[in-house]
Design a protein around this motif. Sequence first.
Motif, PDB file in Angstrom:
ATOM      1  N   PHE A   5       0.822  -1.218   0.000  1.00 30.75           N
ATOM      2  CA  PHE A   5       0.000   0.000   0.000  1.00 30.75           C
ATOM      3  C   PHE A   5       0.853   1.264   0.000  1.00 30.75           C
ATOM      4  O   PHE A   5       0.457   2.283  -0.563  1.00 30.75           O
ATOM      5  N   THR A   6       2.023   1.214   0.634  1.00 32.49           N
ATOM      6  CA  THR A   6       2.927   2.374   0.631  1.00 32.49           C
ATOM      7  C   THR A   6       3.522   2.584  -0.760  1.00 32.49           C
ATOM      8  O   THR A   6       3.601   3.712  -1.245  1.00 32.49           O
ATOM      9  N   THR A   7       3.916   1.493  -1.390  1.00 28.94           N
ATOM     10  CA  THR A   7       4.543   1.567  -2.707  1.00 28.94           C
ATOM     11  C   THR A   7       3.524   1.810  -3.816  1.00 28.94           C
ATOM     12  O   THR A   7       3.830   2.461  -4.814  1.00 28.94           O
ATOM     13  N   HIS A   8       2.320   1.290  -3.649  1.00 31.62           N
ATOM     14  CA  HIS A   8       1.270   1.390  -4.679  1.00 31.62           C
ATOM     15  C   HIS A   8      -0.013   1.944  -4.045  1.00 31.62           C
ATOM     16  O   HIS A   8      -0.993   1.214  -3.884  1.00 31.62           O
ATOM     17  N   PRO A   9      -0.020   3.226  -3.678  1.00 28.47           N
ATOM     18  CA  PRO A   9      -1.174   3.802  -2.957  1.00 28.47           C
ATOM     19  C   PRO A   9      -2.477   3.776  -3.748  1.00 28.47           C
ATOM     20  O   PRO A   9      -3.558   3.787  -3.161  1.00 28.47           O
ATOM     21  N   ASN A  10      -2.392   3.686  -5.076  1.00 28.29           N
ATOM     22  CA  ASN A  10      -3.617   3.651  -5.881  1.00 28.29           C
ATOM     23  C   ASN A  10      -4.448   2.392  -5.618  1.00 28.29           C
ATOM     24  O   ASN A  10      -5.657   2.392  -5.821  1.00 28.29           O
ATOM     25  N   LEU A  11      -3.829   1.321  -5.149  1.00 26.43           N
ATOM     26  CA  LEU A  11      -4.572   0.089  -4.846  1.00 26.43           C
ATOM     27  C   LEU A  11      -5.529   0.284  -3.682  1.00 26.43           C
ATOM     28  O   LEU A  11      -6.632  -0.256  -3.680  1.00 26.43           O
ATOM     29  N   LYS A  12      -5.102   1.032  -2.692  1.00 24.56           N
ATOM     30  CA  LYS A  12      -5.905   1.208  -1.476  1.00 24.56           C
ATOM     31  C   LYS A  12      -7.259   1.832  -1.792  1.00 24.56           C
ATOM     32  O   LYS A  12      -8.293   1.313  -1.400  1.00 24.56           O
ATOM     33  N   GLY A  13      -7.264   2.916  -2.510  1.00 27.27           N
ATOM     34  CA  GLY A  13      -8.517   3.601  -2.790  1.00 27.27           C
ATOM     35  C   GLY A  13      -9.378   2.892  -3.817  1.00 27.27           C
ATOM     36  O   GLY A  13     -10.593   2.897  -3.745  1.00 27.27           O
ATOM     37  N   ARG A  14      -8.751   2.235  -4.774  1.00 28.58           N
ATOM     38  CA  ARG A  14      -9.493   1.640  -5.871  1.00 28.58           C
ATOM     39  C   ARG A  14     -10.179   0.329  -5.498  1.00 28.58           C
ATOM     40  O   ARG A  14     -11.323   0.079  -5.851  1.00 28.58           O
ATOM     41  N   LYS A  15      -9.491  -0.537  -4.771  1.00 23.10           N
ATOM     42  CA  LYS A  15     -10.010  -1.881  -4.516  1.00 23.10           C
ATOM     43  C   LYS A  15     -10.253  -2.194  -3.040  1.00 23.10           C
ATOM     44  O   LYS A  15     -11.045  -3.061  -2.722  1.00 23.10           O
ATOM     45  N   PHE A  16      -9.541  -1.539  -2.142  1.00 27.39           N
ATOM     46  CA  PHE A  16      -9.565  -1.929  -0.725  1.00 27.39           C
ATOM     47  C   PHE A  16      -9.929  -0.747   0.156  1.00 27.39           C
ATOM     48  O   PHE A  16      -9.214  -0.390   1.074  1.00 27.39           O
ATOM     49  N   TRP A  17     -11.041  -0.125  -0.120  1.00 22.10           N
ATOM     50  CA  TRP A  17     -11.482   1.072   0.581  1.00 22.10           C
ATOM     51  C   TRP A  17     -11.522   0.867   2.098  1.00 22.10           C
ATOM     52  O   TRP A  17     -12.326   0.125   2.618  1.00 22.10           O
TER      53      TRP A  17
END
Length: 134
Positions: A89-101
């Motif tokens: 999540f630190t390296t790829h912050p876009n994953l957090k908001g898009r798939k793992f709200w």
Amino acid sequence: MELQRNSHQVYEIGYHVIFCTKYRHKVLVGEAETTCRNSIAETCLAYGWQLKELEIMPDHVHMFVSAPPQTAPAEIARTVKSISAVKIFTTHPNLKGRKFWGSGLWSPSTYFGTVGHISKDTVRRYIQTQKERG
């Protein structure tokens, strides 16, 4: 597997551990896969666990790891899942908001299988015949 030793123990313990992303989202691809792989390898090295094999699938991870007897397999999974989620999540912050709200990366479920050098039937026979050989 080979025998492992520390100051008071000799052991030959291996675990097959499988864990999935939440909602089985297929996000462990490309750079996220590489980050996950590196994070798991670094965590095992830091904790003194031997990572024998690792495969990252788009929605789950297979690990074959060996650890001392005092280390519970659940502790291995919990540690690896926690550290890798933070790193991903630190390296790829876009994953957090898009798939793992607002939630974690990994499903709370984990599969554990033990790997050894002898079968359960061999262990049973060995225990059942102790008095005869005594």
